[in-house]
Scaffold this motif. Structure first.
Motif, PDB file in Angstrom:
ATOM      1  N   ARG A  79       0.824  -1.199   0.000  1.00 66.83           N
ATOM      2  CA  ARG A  79       0.000   0.000   0.000  1.00 66.83           C
ATOM      3  C   ARG A  79       0.870   1.267   0.000  1.00 66.83           C
ATOM      4  N   GLU A  80       1.984   1.212   0.748  1.00 66.69           N
ATOM      5  CA  GLU A  80       2.891   2.367   0.784  1.00 66.69           C
ATOM      6  C   GLU A  80       3.539   2.606  -0.580  1.00 66.69           C
ATOM      7  N   ALA A 114       1.064   4.254  -2.682  1.00 64.00           N
ATOM      8  CA  ALA A 114       0.876   5.648  -2.266  1.00 64.00           C
ATOM      9  C   ALA A 114       1.986   6.523  -2.835  1.00 64.00           C
ATOM     10  N   GLU A 165       1.207   7.120  -6.404  1.00 65.18           N
ATOM     11  CA  GLU A 165       0.027   7.976  -6.553  1.00 65.18           C
ATOM     12  C   GLU A 165       0.372   9.437  -6.272  1.00 65.18           C
ATOM     13  N   GLU A 166       1.183   9.672  -5.219  1.00 65.81           N
ATOM     14  CA  GLU A 166       1.537  11.047  -4.876  1.00 65.81           C
ATOM     15  C   GLU A 166       2.260  11.739  -6.029  1.00 65.81           C
ATOM     16  N   GLU A 167       3.004  10.942  -6.803  1.00 65.34           N
ATOM     17  CA  GLU A 167       3.711  11.533  -7.944  1.00 65.34           C
ATOM     18  C   GLU A 167       2.790  11.689  -9.152  1.00 65.34           C
ATOM     19  N   ARG A 190       7.510   3.961   0.390  1.00 62.64           N
ATOM     20  CA  ARG A 190       6.905   5.150  -0.195  1.00 62.64           C
ATOM     21  C   ARG A 190       7.861   5.755  -1.216  1.00 62.64           C
ATOM     22  N   ARG A 238       9.331   8.670 -10.604  1.00 60.61           N
ATOM     23  CA  ARG A 238      10.325   9.682 -10.992  1.00 60.61           C
ATOM     24  C   ARG A 238      11.208   9.181 -12.129  1.00 60.61           C
ATOM     25  N   PHE A 260      16.064  10.764  -8.141  1.00 56.65           N
ATOM     26  CA  PHE A 260      15.447   9.834  -7.196  1.00 56.65           C
ATOM     27  C   PHE A 260      15.460  10.389  -5.786  1.00 56.65           C
ATOM     28  N   LYS A 261      14.458   9.953  -5.017  1.00 56.21           N
ATOM     29  CA  LYS A 261      14.483  10.236  -3.585  1.00 56.21           C
ATOM     30  C   LYS A 261      15.396   9.217  -2.929  1.00 56.21           C
ATOM     31  N   ASN A 287      11.058  13.506   7.236  1.00 53.43           N
ATOM     32  CA  ASN A 287      10.905  14.607   8.189  1.00 53.43           C
ATOM     33  C   ASN A 287      10.215  14.116   9.446  1.00 53.43           C
ATOM     34  N   THR A 303       5.065  18.107  -5.627  1.00 49.16           N
ATOM     35  CA  THR A 303       3.721  17.716  -6.042  1.00 49.16           C
ATOM     36  C   THR A 303       2.645  18.319  -5.146  1.00 49.16           C
ATOM     37  N   TYR A 338      -2.497  10.151   5.265  1.00 46.73           N
ATOM     38  CA  TYR A 338      -3.344  10.774   4.243  1.00 46.73           C
ATOM     39  C   TYR A 338      -4.770  10.264   4.314  1.00 46.73           C
ATOM     40  N   ASP A 360       4.490  14.898   2.523  1.00 55.58           N
ATOM     41  CA  ASP A 360       4.429  15.025   1.065  1.00 55.58           C
ATOM     42  C   ASP A 360       3.283  14.138   0.564  1.00 55.58           C
ATOM     43  N   VAL A 363      -1.255  14.987  -3.200  1.00 59.01           N
ATOM     44  CA  VAL A 363      -2.020  14.297  -4.241  1.00 59.01           C
ATOM     45  C   VAL A 363      -2.833  13.156  -3.637  1.00 59.01           C
ATOM     46  N   LEU A 364      -2.220  12.445  -2.688  1.00 54.58           N
ATOM     47  CA  LEU A 364      -2.910  11.316  -2.049  1.00 54.58           C
ATOM     48  C   LEU A 364      -4.176  11.788  -1.348  1.00 54.58           C
ATOM     49  N   ASN A 413      -6.914  12.963  -3.931  1.00 54.24           N
ATOM     50  CA  ASN A 413      -7.632  11.877  -4.597  1.00 54.24           C
ATOM     51  C   ASN A 413      -8.726  11.271  -3.736  1.00 54.24           C
ATOM     52  N   TYR A 430      20.856   9.467 -11.707  1.00 53.13           N
ATOM     53  CA  TYR A 430      19.691   9.629 -12.568  1.00 53.13           C
ATOM     54  C   TYR A 430      18.972  10.954 -12.312  1.00 53.13           C
ATOM     55  N   HIS A 452      20.024  13.831 -12.312  1.00 50.31           N
ATOM     56  CA  HIS A 452      20.849  14.884 -11.713  1.00 50.31           C
ATOM     57  C   HIS A 452      21.713  15.567 -12.761  1.00 50.31           C
TER      58      HIS A 452
END
Lengths: 117, 604
Positions: free
Chosen positions: A21-22, A25, A28-30, A92, A100, A107-108, A117, B105, B141, B165, B168-169, B172, B494, B496
């Motif tokens: 699910r993560e 998510a 989806e956030e992207e 996530r 991305r 990339f994250k 955070n 986003t 979310y 962050d 978007v989640l 939706n 990638y 960058h």
């Protein structure tokens, strides 16, 4: 005729539902679509097949709590990222990174804790 | 046959050159090497770097250090460069009252106004009042969406601020469309109960209402006086993808003009100029003051502190030379720049481009203690070491070995700390000048303007061309061409911007578009080197007329740069000057001119 949607493919075998699910998510956030399907093979094969099946060129393989992200045209077994029993934030970010990869964005971080955070 | 070494100590690099002299005057260059200068130029710690460079050069010809017969040091020009940067404006927010950043986003689009309400207090909300809800990252979310959906039928929720962050989640899963700003790091600082305006730009555009003072006035109902006071907010929100402005009646946002102070030039004429006036005005005043004895700053101001700092850091050199305790700045190069500074009291780490001035200063001491270095070197190597030849003359002699040159010949020695020029006349007379500002100032400008964390990255940006990794198999280079790879690129690179150092790729950690880096890099080089080249050549040119110089040879570390020589060539072509990167002895490129000159001068 089967028409693929422009989506990231996630091939799974008995996936851990919470981790999955993560991952979803993160994608989806992207703002990218995804499809989850069961598939045969080991982790490398799942990720490799998923990436090649996806018309966007990125895929994720998942068996149990193991995850791998792959991109089209990379050789089988040379996964871009691999996670074993990851934390939620790692899943996530793995999902976000598969999106991305398509958006051609940096990339994250997946392996260090500094970005959460 | 005797082995002789020439040693040139520069601000940033120490260069050596080794040659063999036969009985009959037969002479051959054998080897050369360069190392980082250890310690401040002209001080005893330099010996370490000299030894290392000599060892490397001797190693290349398979000889021990003891095989040397003579070491010739240059009489280094007694000038040392240093740089400093100071912002002259700053934006201060005394009460947190805005958020303006670029989350990757955000969600929704448009603007909304409402009273701020934390998600945990949503049950306190009254029907009919427009709200903007703020949710900390402890809510997932799904929780955020569920709670809001539950209250949306009776509450008027207009917008949403998230810490995580997850814009978007949440969007939706919401039953109502609204602008959502996410990745707000210090959400607990959001003042509940205050009126706030929120805006998210459409994809591909930046915000319009909140980056406009009248837009803010419209949304928050401000009068003329209040509108004036929010102008700095609007200014700092220009170009953002999302923003929140909070109306805090007693909140205070101001753009401070720091007491930047005046620079005082003690020259043939006394002259002073306020640093606010900008780089052009400062340089104009400097030129009008004639020959400079010393440069000072007004006490207890930024520029005063800055110049004093430079003098203090130079004090160790002066100490080595008794009787010369006074450090005098004899030239400066001022450059306008912008520095992204984090706004005091920001909620999401917002920055504001503040006006700043970068200054390179040059300190002239009476005399550098080169003799002491020579003595120490002699003790440690058991090889005779002498101080021989003035730097600029040696550099001209070395530059003469570039194929295609003739007298009179001008050299432009662009190093790390200073830009030196000299004209060598056919009769052997040499006229020289030293100007503050060179490679290190460029690095500093690149670092501040791009807001880089490390000076090393700035130096690498200065030195290497770059490209953007667009897929795991190719990258787009800065000139627009593509480079393909057979093996896939490490995914860490990638997306960058990478610097193409010989043999490796260096990642730029900061997320800055390649075009921006390119612009800043070229601009910094132009601001420093083009201005300095013209300034220096004008001083040494016969009758101060640039057209009387037929050819200019560029030497020194910064002449190795991949674009500076071209920039200078373009500018100097207007004066019909042949200008190009030197090629010492036809093999060395622009390096090693002084060391080579030292050997040539031994032959007479």
């Amino acid at each position: 005729m089967v028409v693929n949607k422009p989506a990231i493919i996630i091939y799974v075998q008995k996936p851990d539902e919470d981790l999955l699910r993560e991952v979803c998510a993160g994608i989806e956030e992207e703002g990218v679509l995804f499809q989850v399907q069961t598939h045969e093979g080991d982790l490398d094969a799942l990720a490799y097949d998923a990436a090649n099946e996806s018309m966007l060129g990125a895929g994720i393989g998942m068996t149990g709590v193991r995850l791998a992200m792959q991109m089209q045209r990379l050789p089988r077994g040379k996964n871009v990222f691999e996670l074993n029993a990851p934390a939620f934030w790692q899943c996530r970010n793995l999902g976000a990174n598969s999106a991305r990869a398509i958006k051609k964005m940096p990339f994250k971080s997946i392996y260090q804790t500094e970005t959460i955070n | 046959m005797k082995l002789i070494a020439g040693v040139d100590i520069g601000n940033s690099t120490t260069e050596v050159c080794i040659g063999a002299v036969g009985e009959n005057g037969y002479f051959r260059f054998l080897s050369s090497a360069s190392r980082m200068t250890t310690g401040t130029k002209g001080t005893l710690p330099n010996v370490l770097g000299i030894k290392a460079a000599l060892e490397e050069a001797m190693d290349r010809i398979h000889q021990p250090l003891s095989a040397l017969d003579l070491v010739r040091l240059n009489e280094a020009a007694p000038v040392i460069g240093d740089t400093a940067m100071e912002t002259i404006t700053e934006t201060i927010i005394t009460e947190s009252s805005m958020i303006g950043h670029n989350p990757s986003t955000p969600a929704g689009a448009g603007e909304a106004v409402g009273e701020l309400l934390f998600l945990e207090n949503i049950w306190k909300g009254k029907p009919g009042v427009p709200y903007i809800v703020a949710a900390a990252s402890k809510f997932s979310y799904e929780e955020v969406a569920a709670r809001l959906n539950q209250h949306i039928p009776e509450l008027d929720v207009r917008g949403l601020i998230l810490q995580a962050d997850e814009a978007v989640l949440v969007e939706n899963r919401l039953s109502k469309k609204m602008p959502i700003v996410d990745e707000v790091r210090h959400i607990s600082r959001v003042p509940e109960g205050k009126l706030a305006a929120i805006e998210v730009a459409l994809p591909g555009t930046s915000i319009r209402m909140l980056s406009n003072p009248y837009g803010i006035a419209t949304l928050l109902g401000l009068n003329a006086e209040e509108t004036k006071s929010v102008t700095p907010i609007a200014k700092s929100l220009v170009g953002k993808r999302s923003a929140v402005v909070i109306r805090t009646p007693h909140g205070n946002i101001r753009e401070n003009i720091l007491p930047a102070g005046e620079i005082v030039f003690h020259g043939e004429k006394e002259a002073n100029v306020n640093i606010d006036a900008g780089a052009d005005k400062i340089m104009e005043t400097l030129a009008s003051a004639g020959e400079i004895r010393d440069i000072d700053g007004e006490r207890d101001t930024n520029v005063g502190n800055m110049l004093r700092r430079i003098k203090t850091s130079m004090a160790d050199v002066a100490k080595e030379h008794e009787g010369d305790s006074e450090i005098r700045i004899t030239d400066i190069l001022a450059v306008d720049t912008l520095a992204p500074v984090e706004i005091a009291g920001s909620l999401a780490g917002e920055t504001c481009m503040e006006k700043a001035v970068g200054i390179a200063a040059m300190v002239k001491t009476q005399h550098l203690p080169m003799q002491k270095i020579a003595e120490r070197l002699e003790q440690e190597l058991h090889v005779k070491a002498v101080v021989a030849g003035v730097e600029a003359v040696m550099a001209s002699l070395g530059a003469m070995t570039t194929p295609g040159t003739k007298l009179p010949l001008a050299i432009l020695d662009m190093g790390g700390g200073s830009t030196d020029a000299a004209v060598l006349q056919p009769d052997g007379s040499v006229k020289t000048t030293h100007q503050a500002g060179a490679g290190e100032l460029v690095s500093m400008l690149i670092q501040t303007e791009l807001g880089l964390h490390s000076r090393t990255t700035a130096e690498q940006i200065k030195k290497y061309p770059m490209g953007k990794v667009e897929s795991l198999f190719h990258m787009r280079l800065e000139n627009g061409s593509m480079q393909f790879f057979e093996e896939s690129i490490d995914p860490r690179y990638y997306g960058h911007v990478v610097l193409l150092a010989p043999g490796e790729m260096l990642k730029v950690e900061e997320d800055i578009p390649m075009e921006k880096i390119l612009e800043v890099r070229r601009d910094a080089k132009r601001k420093v080197f083009v201005r300095n080249a013209l300034r220096a050549l004008e001083i040494v040119a016969p009758d101060h007329d640039l057209r009387k110089i037929p050819n200019v040879v560029l030497v020194g570390g910064s002449a190795e740069d991949f674009e500076i020589p071209e920039m200078l060539m373009e500018v100097l072509a207007d004066y019909r000057i042949v200008c190009g990167r030197g090629n010492i002895r036809g093999v060395e490129g622009p390096r090693n001119a002084v060391a080579t000159g030292l050997l040539l001068s031994y032959l007479g």
